[in-house]
Design a protein around this motif. Sequence first.
Motif, PDB file in Angstrom:
ATOM      1  N   ALA A  75       0.756  -1.037  -0.098  1.00 51.24           N
ATOM      2  CA  ALA A  75      -0.275   0.043   0.049  1.00 51.24           C
ATOM      3  C   ALA A  75       0.814   1.783   0.326  1.00 51.24           C
ATOM      4  O   ALA A  75       0.198   2.587  -0.846  1.00 51.24           O
ATOM      5  N   ALA A  76       2.218   1.145   0.662  1.00 49.73           N
ATOM      6  CA  ALA A  76       2.987   2.600   0.919  1.00 49.73           C
ATOM      7  C   ALA A  76       3.161   2.937  -1.049  1.00 49.73           C
ATOM      8  O   ALA A  76       3.522   4.170  -0.551  1.00 49.73           O
ATOM      9  N   GLN A  77       3.257   2.591  -1.790  1.00 49.62           N
ATOM     10  CA  GLN A  77       3.526   2.789  -2.935  1.00 49.62           C
ATOM     11  C   GLN A  77       2.331   3.844  -3.341  1.00 49.62           C
ATOM     12  O   GLN A  77       3.067   4.763  -3.907  1.00 49.62           O
ATOM     13  N   ALA A  78       1.291   3.886  -2.935  1.00 55.24           N
ATOM     14  CA  ALA A  78       0.734   4.932  -3.342  1.00 55.24           C
ATOM     15  C   ALA A  78       0.624   6.106  -3.075  1.00 55.24           C
ATOM     16  O   ALA A  78       0.189   7.073  -3.901  1.00 55.24           O
ATOM     17  N   ALA A  79       1.543   6.221  -1.975  1.00 59.79           N
ATOM     18  CA  ALA A  79       2.122   7.820  -1.590  1.00 59.79           C
ATOM     19  C   ALA A  79       3.685   7.888  -1.838  1.00 59.79           C
ATOM     20  O   ALA A  79       3.680   8.789  -1.268  1.00 59.79           O
ATOM     21  N   LYS A  80       4.283   7.198  -3.211  1.00 61.79           N
ATOM     22  CA  LYS A  80       4.470   7.703  -3.223  1.00 61.79           C
ATOM     23  C   LYS A  80       5.009   9.127  -3.920  1.00 61.79           C
ATOM     24  O   LYS A  80       6.575   9.824  -3.366  1.00 61.79           O
ATOM     25  N   SER A  81       3.937  10.083  -4.339  1.00 54.28           N
ATOM     26  CA  SER A  81       4.551  11.128  -5.282  1.00 54.28           C
ATOM     27  C   SER A  81       4.407  12.582  -3.888  1.00 54.28           C
ATOM     28  O   SER A  81       4.572  13.613  -4.417  1.00 54.28           O
ATOM     29  N   LEU A  82       3.839  12.229  -2.780  1.00 54.65           N
ATOM     30  CA  LEU A  82       3.905  12.660  -1.697  1.00 54.65           C
ATOM     31  C   LEU A  82       4.822  13.026  -0.575  1.00 54.65           C
ATOM     32  O   LEU A  82       4.760  13.908   0.725  1.00 54.65           O
ATOM     33  N   LEU A  83       5.662  11.718  -0.744  1.00 56.56           N
ATOM     34  CA  LEU A  83       6.844  11.895   0.022  1.00 56.56           C
ATOM     35  C   LEU A  83       8.088  12.610   0.077  1.00 56.56           C
ATOM     36  O   LEU A  83       8.411  12.673  -1.576  1.00 56.56           O
ATOM     37  N   TYR A  84       8.938  12.800   0.257  1.00 53.28           N
ATOM     38  CA  TYR A  84      10.290  14.233   0.256  1.00 53.28           C
ATOM     39  C   TYR A  84      11.086  13.407   1.338  1.00 53.28           C
ATOM     40  O   TYR A  84      11.003  13.274   2.472  1.00 53.28           O
ATOM     41  N   GLY A  85      12.368  12.844   0.284  1.00 54.86           N
ATOM     42  CA  GLY A  85      13.403  12.402   0.995  1.00 54.86           C
ATOM     43  C   GLY A  85      12.660  11.031   1.892  1.00 54.86           C
ATOM     44  O   GLY A  85      14.097  10.640   2.513  1.00 54.86           O
ATOM     45  N   LEU A  86      12.076  10.413   1.524  1.00 55.79           N
ATOM     46  CA  LEU A  86      11.931   8.473   1.781  1.00 55.79           C
ATOM     47  C   LEU A  86      11.615   7.875   1.046  1.00 55.79           C
ATOM     48  O   LEU A  86      10.482   8.238  -0.439  1.00 55.79           O
ATOM     49  N   LYS A  87      11.789   6.706   0.731  1.00 48.12           N
ATOM     50  CA  LYS A  87      11.119   5.323   0.325  1.00 48.12           C
ATOM     51  C   LYS A  87       9.603   4.754   0.299  1.00 48.12           C
ATOM     52  O   LYS A  87       9.967   4.650   1.392  1.00 48.12           O
ATOM     53  N   PRO A  88       9.341   4.560  -0.710  1.00 45.08           N
ATOM     54  CA  PRO A  88       7.912   4.470   0.083  1.00 45.08           C
ATOM     55  C   PRO A  88       7.723   3.351   1.177  1.00 45.08           C
ATOM     56  O   PRO A  88       7.403   3.388   2.237  1.00 45.08           O
ATOM     57  N   ARG A  89       8.668   2.040   0.524  1.00 43.52           N
ATOM     58  CA  ARG A  89       9.577   0.987   0.901  1.00 43.52           C
ATOM     59  C   ARG A  89      10.231   1.086   2.468  1.00 43.52           C
ATOM     60  O   ARG A  89      10.975  -0.251   2.030  1.00 43.52           O
ATOM     61  N   ASP A  90      10.745   1.916   2.870  1.00 45.80           N
ATOM     62  CA  ASP A  90      11.219   2.755   3.827  1.00 45.80           C
ATOM     63  C   ASP A  90      11.364   1.072   4.882  1.00 45.80           C
ATOM     64  O   ASP A  90      10.337   1.297   5.973  1.00 45.80           O
ATOM     65  N   PRO A  91      12.663   0.630   5.211  1.00 44.97           N
ATOM     66  CA  PRO A  91      12.199  -0.900   5.769  1.00 44.97           C
ATOM     67  C   PRO A  91      12.420   0.101   7.133  1.00 44.97           C
ATOM     68  O   PRO A  91      11.816  -0.889   7.975  1.00 44.97           O
ATOM     69  N   ILE A  92      13.232   1.124   7.232  1.00 48.25           N
ATOM     70  CA  ILE A  92      13.653   1.907   8.908  1.00 48.25           C
ATOM     71  C   ILE A  92      11.654   1.900   9.514  1.00 48.25           C
ATOM     72  O   ILE A  92      11.463   2.100  10.585  1.00 48.25           O
ATOM     73  N   THR A  93      10.481   2.268   8.355  1.00 51.88           N
ATOM     74  CA  THR A  93       9.607   3.074   9.095  1.00 51.88           C
ATOM     75  C   THR A  93       8.890   1.990   9.089  1.00 51.88           C
ATOM     76  O   THR A  93       7.655   1.383   9.846  1.00 51.88           O
ATOM     77  N   LEU A  94       9.255   0.914   8.285  1.00 51.20           N
ATOM     78  CA  LEU A  94       8.362  -0.636   8.518  1.00 51.20           C
ATOM     79  C   LEU A  94       8.540  -1.104  10.385  1.00 51.20           C
ATOM     80  O   LEU A  94       7.696  -0.958  11.353  1.00 51.20           O
ATOM     81  N   VAL A  95      10.046  -1.212  10.717  1.00 53.98           N
ATOM     82  CA  VAL A  95      10.429  -1.642  12.006  1.00 53.98           C
ATOM     83  C   VAL A  95       9.216  -0.267  12.912  1.00 53.98           C
ATOM     84  O   VAL A  95       8.941  -0.785  14.027  1.00 53.98           O
ATOM     85  N   LEU A  96       9.388   0.357  12.800  1.00 48.70           N
ATOM     86  CA  LEU A  96       9.520   1.865  13.624  1.00 48.70           C
ATOM     87  C   LEU A  96       7.708   1.364  14.185  1.00 48.70           C
ATOM     88  O   LEU A  96       7.178   0.868  14.935  1.00 48.70           O
ATOM     89  N   ALA A  97       6.922   0.769  12.641  1.00 51.21           N
ATOM     90  CA  ALA A  97       5.860   1.264  13.117  1.00 51.21           C
ATOM     91  C   ALA A  97       5.427  -0.672  13.815  1.00 51.21           C
ATOM     92  O   ALA A  97       3.875  -0.763  14.510  1.00 51.21           O
ATOM     93  N   VAL A  98       6.276  -1.347  13.262  1.00 47.49           N
ATOM     94  CA  VAL A  98       6.062  -2.729  14.030  1.00 47.49           C
ATOM     95  C   VAL A  98       6.381  -2.856  15.136  1.00 47.49           C
ATOM     96  O   VAL A  98       5.855  -3.280  16.563  1.00 47.49           O
ATOM     97  N   VAL A  99       7.075  -2.256  15.785  1.00 45.29           N
ATOM     98  CA  VAL A  99       8.143  -2.056  17.327  1.00 45.29           C
ATOM     99  C   VAL A  99       6.893  -1.603  18.086  1.00 45.29           C
ATOM    100  O   VAL A  99       6.824  -1.994  18.950  1.00 45.29           O
ATOM    101  N   VAL A 100       6.311  -0.360  17.548  1.00 39.32           N
ATOM    102  CA  VAL A 100       5.324   0.871  18.496  1.00 39.32           C
ATOM    103  C   VAL A 100       3.931  -0.038  18.573  1.00 39.32           C
ATOM    104  O   VAL A 100       3.338  -0.375  19.048  1.00 39.32           O
ATOM    105  N   LEU A 101       3.359  -0.943  17.032  1.00 39.61           N
ATOM    106  CA  LEU A 101       2.427  -1.460  17.168  1.00 39.61           C
ATOM    107  C   LEU A 101       2.643  -3.205  18.545  1.00 39.61           C
ATOM    108  O   LEU A 101       1.560  -3.524  18.795  1.00 39.61           O
ATOM    109  N   SER A 102       3.697  -3.180  18.432  1.00 41.58           N
ATOM    110  CA  SER A 102       3.849  -4.863  19.431  1.00 41.58           C
ATOM    111  C   SER A 102       4.482  -4.086  20.747  1.00 41.58           C
ATOM    112  O   SER A 102       3.732  -4.873  21.580  1.00 41.58           O
TER     113      SER A 102
END
Length: 830
Positions: A777-804
């Motif tokens: 789903a992150a690919q849909a936000a590609k045009s709205l991001l700056y300095g980040l790739k939609p599939r940024d691994p750090i962001t995914l890890v942060l989301a998983v850690v927070v939700l855990s």
Amino acid sequence: MTNLLRDLRHAFRLLRLSPGFTIVAVLTLALGIGANTAIFQLIDSIRLRTIPVKDPQELGTVRIADRQWGSGDFSGQYSQLTFPMWEQIQKRQESFSAMAAWGEQSFNLANGGEVHFAKGIWISGDFFRVLGMQPFLGRLLSDADDRPGCPASGVDISYAFWQRNFGGDPSVIGKRISLDGNSFEVLGITPPGFNGISVGNTFDVAVPTCVEPILNPRDNRLPERASWWLATIGRLKPGWTIQRANAQMNAVTPQILQETVPPRYDAEGAKHYLEYKLGAFSAATGFSELREDSETSLWLLLGISGLVLLIACANLANLMLARAGARERQITIRRALGATRWRMIRELLSESFLLAAAGAICGTFLAFAVSRLLVAFISTSDNQIFLDLGMDWRVLAFTTGLAVLTTVSFGLAPAIRTTRAEPATLLQSGSRGSTGGKERFSLRRILVVSQVALSVVLLMGALLFVRSLRNLTTLNAGFQQSGILVASVDFEHLKIPEERSTEYKRDLVKRVQAIPGVESAADARMVPFGGNSSNQNIILEGSDQDAGVVWRNSLGPGYFKTIGTPLLAGRDFNEQDTATSVKVAIVNETFVKKMLKGADPLGKRFRQHEAPGEARPLYEIVGVVKDSKFQDMHEEFLAFMYFPATQENKLRPYDQIVVRSSLPLTSLIAALKETIGNVNPGIDLDFKVMKTSIHESLLQDQLMATLSGFFGFLAALLAAIGLYGVISYMVVQRTKEIGIRMAIGAERVDVLKLILNEATMLTATGLVIGAGLALGAAQAAKSLLYGLKPRDPITLVLAVVVLSAVAAFASFWPAYRASKLDPLIALRYE
């Protein structure tokens, strides 16, 4: 119908007996449905709703299709055509019974001192006839008012402007108003509800295009083939369609372009220009830069809020399962006495329907407040967004559809599950009900896993937008943002001779520099984030080939020092750079990389493309400055060339003075007003704070970060509540088992591990599924991001850690309570 009403009354009584559950359910649905409806209201207003004129479906516009290249001067939001191009289109088109050109410009109502702008639109004579518009008072501009060389005669004003500035006085017709120091008669007032054809904007005054030379005597755009400032609108002839009109415009495009090639273009520029394709497009929904800027964001926000509503429905489905389980024996007895399964399902769905209906009604009222709050969020002092946010059939159908969807989503599964088993099985002596056992618990597990998975998607999206906004706000823009004030000065109506303009500007800057507390000041034709831009093709010395398009600006000495842009090599402009001295230029790093391929720029020379017959002097590069943002923080650095204002071919009676000071803003503005007023009180003044301009350019990013952050938090909270409920339910279901385990020697820590293992399994399953969904789903936000790739691994890890962490906290308390059970009490449970 009688049975349905009876079911609804019964459902209402049951919900009234459980006020806590009812309030929580209605508020949850109101929040989900309200958020979705609010965002859909914006989409409806910006994208779907037609403009309020006669037969809007017949309206079309002609413009360049898919323009990827452009050179010249661009002004206004809809700088699609030049005036010569418009004349050729009007002459050669066959598709429209009537056609008009229009553009946007602000006009100063004040005569000297701080400006008071009115939002204006340029219109050709047939504009109101194309729209089928009738005046509210007086008369509307017509083709007779728009003739070449027309005097500064009359204008029309909007109903809102009439009410705001003239108090609704009907005698305003025939009175005169001042626009940029020129007097115009008020001919008529447009009807209430008409705010122009630019969705999101309003207009105050409509001015015929023929007075352009009067209002802009030094920069008359009517004959300019490289001045882009107009758009078109037309009404199709009977029997014509947009597709047929498009084909006709394609056929006449070569003739139109051949007649309007800008003289300043060289062979390469002319080649690009002649590759344009003119096409016809529907204009039923009007024009909207807001639509282009925010459509992707709004559809994405609608998807995000839809996921939140799904999570809320999953939570309510869990609650409904628990309520249905408590009434299971009653339902079983009724079925044994002859009630059909469908009768029971309908009764249970009645509760869901009432909750969904109440949630939809409350959500609708919430949506009206939220949609207006969102519009206010992205509005600025200089650009107030106006949208018609009233309820229409689309919004009504959308809200109704959400109510039906939520009824089915959280009501149908519990109803079917509860009525699934046969009465004989449930009425066995001592039975606690098989539907209350493993099957129902499996459904609850599936719902919680779904909640966790969707929460990962929302949380990752929220973190992406928040981190993107942080990248933008901490980005080095190449200049100082704080402590910079831009004072726009305009002395055109003072009629100062052109040869004195340079000295007049220099004197103003020196007086500003002398103000106590002012650290530095310099003048510039354009400033970053000021809304104006200009570019030109260049040719390097010793070459006949076009080197490319470069953006340009004219500056006074000390500009780079004032704005805080570092000078990397060479020198700044100085007093010795005059109209008779060697022509010089300063370029930025990107210019050196793209135009000079990294070669040492100092001493290199180039020329600009000019119209035939105009001088094409060589400019010597005397300095290099650091790259800086100019139009948008998202943009890549543009190649820039800067020229001394004192060497401009065309001297302009207006300028922008950039001031750096640590004085309080109010004190600085007061000092500037006094200082410039002492020179001449007739000078028009306007002030902008650089930091505010940059902040306003990031409103869309702030909106996405704020809303996605809120939805992400809400999703995590709902997932935590769902997990807490399932684990608590599991503890109740396994009370006897836990008692036996503890009676035969199990320690409290063993019980704690038993419960937490179940919670961990549910959470881990949801996280794994959610991670996969989030990456897709992150690919849909590609045009709205700056300095980040939609599939940024750090962001995914942060989301998983927070939700855990949230899931661990939600499941620990029921597990801890289970470990504190007294074995004797647990064994007496059955």
